[in-house]
Design a protein around this motif. Structure first.
Motif, short mmCIF file in Angstrom:
data_model
loop_
_atom_site.label_atom_id
_atom_site.label_comp_id
_atom_site.label_asym_id
_atom_site.label_seq_id
_atom_site.Cartn_x
_atom_site.Cartn_y
_atom_site.Cartn_z
N MET A 1 0.83 -1.21 0.00
CA MET A 1 0.00 0.00 0.00
C MET A 1 0.86 1.26 0.00
O MET A 1 0.58 2.23 -0.71
CB MET A 1 -0.91 0.00 1.23
CG MET A 1 -2.02 -1.03 1.20
SD MET A 1 -3.07 -0.90 2.68
CE MET A 1 -4.30 -2.16 2.34
N ALA B 1 -5.65 1.55 -9.13
CA ALA B 1 -6.25 1.05 -7.89
C ALA B 1 -6.56 -0.43 -7.99
O ALA B 1 -6.36 -1.19 -7.01
CB ALA B 1 -7.52 1.84 -7.57
N THR B 2 -7.04 -0.88 -9.14
CA THR B 2 -7.37 -2.30 -9.32
C THR B 2 -6.12 -3.18 -9.25
O THR B 2 -6.11 -4.24 -8.61
CB THR B 2 -8.08 -2.50 -10.67
OG1 THR B 2 -9.26 -1.69 -10.71
CG2 THR B 2 -8.47 -3.96 -10.87
N ALA C 1 -8.10 -2.71 1.72
CA ALA C 1 -7.37 -2.30 0.52
C ALA C 1 -8.18 -1.36 -0.36
O ALA C 1 -7.72 -0.26 -0.70
CB ALA C 1 -6.91 -3.53 -0.25
N PRO C 2 -9.41 -1.72 -0.77
CA PRO C 2 -10.18 -0.77 -1.61
C PRO C 2 -10.54 0.52 -0.88
O PRO C 2 -10.67 1.57 -1.51
CB PRO C 2 -11.43 -1.56 -1.99
CG PRO C 2 -11.52 -2.67 -1.02
CD PRO C 2 -10.14 -2.99 -0.60
N GLU C 3 -10.68 0.42 0.46
CA GLU C 3 -10.99 1.63 1.23
C GLU C 3 -9.81 2.60 1.22
O GLU C 3 -10.00 3.82 1.32
CB GLU C 3 -11.33 1.27 2.67
CG GLU C 3 -12.57 0.39 2.83
CD GLU C 3 -13.86 1.13 2.51
OE1 GLU C 3 -13.80 2.34 2.19
OE2 GLU C 3 -14.92 0.51 2.59
N LYS D 1 -9.17 7.78 -5.44
CA LYS D 1 -9.93 7.79 -6.70
C LYS D 1 -10.97 8.92 -6.69
O LYS D 1 -11.19 9.58 -7.71
CB LYS D 1 -10.62 6.44 -6.91
CG LYS D 1 -9.66 5.31 -7.23
CD LYS D 1 -10.40 4.07 -7.71
CE LYS D 1 -11.31 3.51 -6.64
NZ LYS D 1 -12.02 2.30 -7.10
N ASN D 2 -11.62 9.10 -5.55
CA ASN D 2 -12.61 10.18 -5.45
C ASN D 2 -11.96 11.55 -5.63
O ASN D 2 -12.55 12.46 -6.22
CB ASN D 2 -13.33 10.12 -4.11
CG ASN D 2 -14.27 8.93 -4.03
OD1 ASN D 2 -14.65 8.36 -5.04
ND2 ASN D 2 -14.63 8.55 -2.81
N GLU E 1 -8.51 4.19 -11.99
CA GLU E 1 -9.20 2.92 -11.72
C GLU E 1 -8.27 1.74 -11.97
O GLU E 1 -8.26 0.76 -11.20
CB GLU E 1 -10.45 2.83 -12.61
CG GLU E 1 -11.45 1.78 -12.17
CD GLU E 1 -12.09 2.11 -10.83
OE1 GLU E 1 -12.23 1.18 -10.01
OE2 GLU E 1 -12.45 3.29 -10.62
N TYR F 1 -7.74 3.06 -1.37
CA TYR F 1 -7.65 3.71 -2.68
C TYR F 1 -8.90 4.52 -3.04
O TYR F 1 -8.86 5.36 -3.94
CB TYR F 1 -7.39 2.66 -3.77
CG TYR F 1 -6.10 1.92 -3.56
CD1 TYR F 1 -4.88 2.55 -3.75
CD2 TYR F 1 -6.10 0.59 -3.15
CE1 TYR F 1 -3.69 1.87 -3.53
CE2 TYR F 1 -4.91 -0.09 -2.94
CZ TYR F 1 -3.71 0.55 -3.13
OH TYR F 1 -2.54 -0.11 -2.91
N LEU F 2 -10.02 4.26 -2.33
CA LEU F 2 -11.28 4.96 -2.65
C LEU F 2 -11.16 6.47 -2.50
O LEU F 2 -11.56 7.21 -3.42
CB LEU F 2 -12.41 4.41 -1.78
CG LEU F 2 -13.80 5.02 -2.04
CD1 LEU F 2 -14.23 4.76 -3.47
CD2 LEU F 2 -14.83 4.48 -1.05
N THR G 1 -4.88 -3.32 -5.63
CA THR G 1 -5.73 -4.19 -4.82
C THR G 1 -5.47 -5.66 -5.13
O THR G 1 -5.45 -6.51 -4.22
CB THR G 1 -7.22 -3.85 -5.05
OG1 THR G 1 -7.44 -2.46 -4.77
CG2 THR G 1 -8.12 -4.69 -4.17
#
Length: 574
Positions: free
Chosen positions: A159, A247-248, A279-281, A287-288, A244, A283-284, A251
């Motif tokens: 991360m 981030a993908t 993990a997605p939290e 991305k936002n 995206e 990068y969220l 993850t």
């Protein structure tokens, strides 16, 4: 840098900024708690084979966390919306305070209105979306990263390496995005300003047969704005896709690492699932931020335009501490008066010297651009001469008095008086209290408003639209005159109030002005011969200098500039 200036605007409200950070921290804590509860619940039910009904405490806590996440995620943006509203109001107030005297007396151009409305509105997305998201990106990923490091150092390292790639990517596209946003903002201001100006002059265009040509110009400006907008959207869509993908991939790398360590028994299922949920939290928010990055760039471009407008040099008017209270019409003295527009080395007025005795009616005449309006602005206190001693009222400098008392003692009627949304009565009184019905009715009668009010069902309480909608130019002039008559000032300025009026209305106006002249010193910018003849003293302005001064008969016999100007007036007036 404009971004720093916008941030400073946000921190004008420190309590809101504290709450914004607090709610963001709480939001991060709730996100971590949510992931932990989900991982614990799944581990207990599916791996430890505990009954779901026995996990009601975890399920209740999870439900509460879901609700808290919605609340704490929404509150920062609500704070941002309130901040955006107040910052926009502050910018509009700054623009209005710097509005030039010319803009105050006439209709604003479409480009200027676009600056006050469209450009200021573009700031909204920075404070309502980008800034709260920026705070979340600075706080939440750090909290998640610290938590993950305590559970699985290898996932934390992945991360730590991959997360900065997203901000680096945004920095790479940032400069190009800002340039495109600046171009888009310029195209928007040009298009909306030109469109508004065209609407205001549509009747003239129709009479001159130029509607088709203007339609084509509007079409070209519309297409140019569309192309500029599409350029910005291309960058936005491309960057969103790349964010995206990054981030993908990140993850997926964490999922592989966690899966392998789980298979070889180096991690428990609960820890592995907890890290995977985090993990997605992580990068969220990044991305936002990328999604709101381009709207933030548009706001920064708008801020640059507002900064340029606010930094334009404007003439300053000096005021004193003494209170002006005129008991009788004052005498006005101009002594070698000079005036330069800001940034211009050529004098707009040069060496103007004249005396207007108390109670006289003086007319200022000259061709268009000669400096008549500039001279009246100086005399009315809307702008200031180079030397404050060059303009005296009753032998005292105008700058010695307070601004409030000065404007309470003078009256000013322009060619285009402004009427506010309300009623005829409210536009006449302008907030003044203690005005008797007799004074009000006398002002209405003297200004020639009696017939007009008799035709209106509600009389003095008839509604008035913003800017005087529903009333003709002559009717607005008469309302403005009645407004001045209620004030009963001892010093009056008229910027050709009879311009564009019919003969009957003009005659009524001149009679009213003559009546006001009996108890006031009056200065009028005159374009019509009837108004010029009515004056006791005439000042002839030619290319910024006083070319001649005297009575009508004297100037008609001796002054060539006066003959030339009145000859032009006569051709257009009689």
């Amino acid at each position: 840098m404009m971004k720093k200036e916008l941030n400073r605007e946000a921190f004008v409200y420190p309590r809101r900024m504290f709450l914004l950070v607090l709610f963001t921290v709480l939001s991060g804590a709730v996100i971590i708690g949510q992931a932990y509860l989900i991982a614990s619940l799944v581990d207990a039910v599916f791996l430890q084979e505990q009954a779901l009904r026995d996990q009601w405490i975890l399920m209740a806590l999870l439900l509460g966390v879901f609700f808290a996440r919605v609340v704490f995620s929404d509150l920062p943006f609500r704070i941002g919306i309130r901040t955006a509203r107040d910052v926009k109001d502050r910018y509009r107030q700054k623009l209005l305070e710097r509005m030039t005297a010319a803009e105050q007396r006439t209709d604003l151009t479409g480009k200027r209105i676009s600056l006050y409305l469209d450009v200021v509105d573009e700031l909204d997305s920075y404070f309502s979306s980008y800034f709260p998201q920026l705070i979340q990106t600075m706080v939440v990923p750090v909290m998640i990263l610290i938590t993950v490091f305590t559970q699985n150092i290898y996932s934390g390292l992945i991360m730590l390496i991959t997360a900065p790639l997203i901000p680096v990517f945004m920095m790479l596209i940032g400069s190009q995005s800002e340039k495109k946003a600046g171009v888009q903002m310029a195209k928007l201001q040009s298009f909306s300003g030109h469109f508004l100006d065209t609407l205001k002059g549509v009747m003239s265009l129709k009479l001159l047969g130029q509607t088709s040509a203007q339609r084509e110009v509007i079409r070209e400006k519309s297409l140019a704005f569309r192309e500029a907008t599409m350029d910005v959207l291309k960058i936005a869509f491309l960057s969103a896709l790349m964010l995206e993908i990054l981030a993908t991939i990140a993850t997926a790398m964490i999922a592989v690492e966690v899966g392998l360590r789980l298979v070889f028994g180096h991690l428990t299922f609960q820890t592995a699932f907890f890290v995977l949920l985090m993990a997605p939290e992580l990068y969220l928010p990044l991305k936002n931020l990328g999604a709101s990055f381009h709207s933030g760039r548009n706001s920064i471009a708008a801020g640059e335009k507002l900064k340029d407008a606010l930094e334009q040099p404007l003439p300053e008017v000096t005021w004193g501490r003494e209170k002006l209270a005129l008991q009788a019409p004052p005498a006005l003295t101009l002594d070698n008066l000079n005036y330069y527009y800001p940034g211009n080395t050529n004098a707009s007025l040069e060496g103007i010297s004249a005396t207007i005795p108390a109670g006289e009616h003086a007319a200022i005449i000259g061709v268009s651009g000669a400096g008549k309006s500039t001279l009246m602005n100086v005399m009315a206190g809307l702008t200031e001469a180079e030397e404050v001693d060059s303009y005296l009222v009753n032998g005292q400098r105008r700058c010695d008095w307070t601004e409030e008392s000065w404007f309470q003692e003078i009256g000013y009627v322009s060619q285009h008086p402004y009427l506010f949304a309300g009623t005829v009565r409210s536009n006449l009184l302008m907030g003044k209290t203690g005005i008797s019905g007799q004074v009000l009715n006398e002002a209405v009668r003297s200004a020639g408003l009696s017939d007009l009010l008799a035709e209106l069902p509600d009389g003095l309480d008839a509604p008035v639209g913003e800017g005087g909608q529903g009333f003709s130019g002559g009717e607005k002039q008469r309302i403005a005159l009645a407004r001045v008559m209620i004030q009963k000032p001892k010093l009056l300025f008229f910027d050709e109030p009879t311009s564009g009026l019919d003969v009957i209305t003009e005659k009524r106006m001149n009679e009213t002005i003559a009546k006001l002249s009996e108890q006031s010193t009056v200065v009028t910018i005159a374009h019509r011969l009837r108004t010029i003849r009515q004056a006791d003293r005439i000042l002839v302005i030619d290319q910024g200098i006083l070319a001649a001064e005297g009575t009508f008969d004297t100037l008609a016999a001796e002054s060539q500039p006066f003959k030339r100007i009145t000859g032009e007036v006569r051709e257009g007036d009689e």
